[in-house]
Motif scaffolding. Structure first.
Motif, PDB file in Angstrom:
ATOM      1  N   LYS A 172       1.033   4.290   8.038  1.00  0.00           N
ATOM      2  CA  LYS A 172       0.687   4.323   9.461  1.00  0.00           C
ATOM      3  C   LYS A 172       0.388   5.738   9.948  1.00  0.00           C
ATOM      4  O   LYS A 172      -0.026   5.925  11.090  1.00  0.00           O
ATOM      5  N   SER A 173       0.614   6.724   9.090  1.00  0.00           N
ATOM      6  CA  SER A 173       0.428   8.114   9.494  1.00  0.00           C
ATOM      7  C   SER A 173      -0.986   8.595   9.220  1.00  0.00           C
ATOM      8  O   SER A 173      -1.793   7.911   8.578  1.00  0.00           O
ATOM      9  N   GLU A 174      -1.277   9.799   9.672  1.00  0.00           N
ATOM     10  CA  GLU A 174      -2.597  10.400   9.455  1.00  0.00           C
ATOM     11  C   GLU A 174      -2.825  10.769   7.992  1.00  0.00           C
ATOM     12  O   GLU A 174      -3.966  10.952   7.562  1.00  0.00           O
ATOM     13  N   TYR A 175      -1.735  10.865   7.241  1.00  0.00           N
ATOM     14  CA  TYR A 175      -1.857  11.286   5.841  1.00  0.00           C
ATOM     15  C   TYR A 175      -2.664  10.292   5.008  1.00  0.00           C
ATOM     16  O   TYR A 175      -3.385  10.673   4.091  1.00  0.00           O
ATOM     17  N   SER A 176      -2.522   8.996   5.304  1.00  0.00           N
ATOM     18  CA  SER A 176      -3.213   7.984   4.497  1.00  0.00           C
ATOM     19  C   SER A 176      -4.673   7.827   4.891  1.00  0.00           C
ATOM     20  O   SER A 176      -5.481   7.309   4.118  1.00  0.00           O
ATOM     21  N   GLN A 177      -5.014   8.275   6.106  1.00  0.00           N
ATOM     22  CA  GLN A 177      -6.389   8.177   6.617  1.00  0.00           C
ATOM     23  C   GLN A 177      -6.927   6.743   6.529  1.00  0.00           C
ATOM     24  O   GLN A 177      -8.107   6.512   6.269  1.00  0.00           O
ATOM     25  N   GLY A 178      -6.025   5.775   6.708  1.00  0.00           N
ATOM     26  CA  GLY A 178      -6.425   4.375   6.721  1.00  0.00           C
ATOM     27  C   GLY A 178      -6.713   3.781   5.361  1.00  0.00           C
ATOM     28  O   GLY A 178      -7.148   2.636   5.268  1.00  0.00           O
ATOM     29  N   ARG A 179      -6.468   4.547   4.281  1.00  0.00           N
ATOM     30  CA  ARG A 179      -6.744   4.043   2.941  1.00  0.00           C
ATOM     31  C   ARG A 179      -5.523   3.336   2.349  1.00  0.00           C
ATOM     32  O   ARG A 179      -4.392   3.576   2.761  1.00  0.00           O
ATOM     33  N   ARG A 202      -1.934  16.839  -0.221  1.00  0.00           N
ATOM     34  CA  ARG A 202      -0.814  17.323   0.590  1.00  0.00           C
ATOM     35  C   ARG A 202       0.523  17.064  -0.074  1.00  0.00           C
ATOM     36  O   ARG A 202       0.730  16.035  -0.711  1.00  0.00           O
TER      37      ARG A 202
END
Length: 223
Positions: A172-179, A202
């Motif tokens: 749900k975080s920005e780290y996954s970028q929706g992938r 990262r």
């Protein structure tokens, strides 16, 4: 089956960073055979060459399965890595090792792509790179599927519930970028406790050893 003569230019070109131009010459065909992300290091160069060779033959999926089988063998038998990395291997030893490794591809390497790749590593005295190449090839496959690899390192095996919570939070975080996340867990007692989380490029170091290192640096800077 892809001939070894076709494979050899790509894999032989990975001998050193000085010969990367040769790799590019071999691996510069149509965009759909180009590795989806940039990899570095000699193991990355070999992984790129393997990906391109498999893509050209339209055997990425079976090649991925064969490489996954090899990865499991290498991780389950630490002594194997020591054996294949020995600098004193004779040509006969290398041939036997390649034949034995090929047996552990789960029958997925019907095209011979992985066998040719292993032979190229052996000929160039690079069998010691195999585990790293396998890991980086997995990174390429994940990227081609729109996945991002999440590596979680802990001092002891993580509880499944905790791992699921971590996956959900990162997803749900920005780290996954929706992938879609592809989770890899590792155990390293040297971190003493806590976690080291790597996603894409990262790294989030929440380990006890990391905190100690940062504290030591603060103390040194204060003196």
């Amino acid at each position: 089956m892809m001939s070894s003569r076709l494979m050899r230019p790509a894999f032989a070109a990975a001998r050193s960073t000085a010969t990367r131009t040769a790799i590019r010459t071999y691996a510069a065909p149509a965009a759909d055979t180009k590795p989806p992300v940039a990899l570095f290091g000699l193991d990355g160069t070999y992984a790129n060459a393997l990906y391109t060779a498999a893509a050209k033959q339209n055997v990425l999926d079976p090649t991925s399965k064969a490489i996954s089988s090899l990865t499991q063998i290498l991780k389950s038998d630490p002594k194997l890595q020591t054996i294949i990395a020995a600098p004193t291997l004779s040509d006969s030893d290398k041939s036997q090792i390649v034949a034995e490794l090929e047996k552990h591809t789960g029958g997925a390497d019907k095209s011979g792509t992985v066998k040719n790749f292993l032979s190229a590593l052996a000929e160039n005295n690079r069998l010691g790179l195999l585990e790293g190449v396998c890991e980086k090839f997995g990174t390429l496959i994940s990227a081609s599927k729109g996945e991002v690899e999440l590596t979680v390192t802990s001092a002891a095996k993580l509880d499944d519930k905790l791992l699921k919570r971590l996956e959900t939070a990162i997803g749900k975080s920005e780290y996954s970028q929706g992938r879609k996340l592809k989770t890899v867990t590792r155990v390293n007692p040297d971190i003493l406790g806590g976690l080291v989380v790597e996603i894409g490029e990262r790294t989030i170091d929440l380990s006890v050893s990391g905190k100690i290192s940062r504290l030591n640096k603060l103390l040194e800077d204060a003196v």
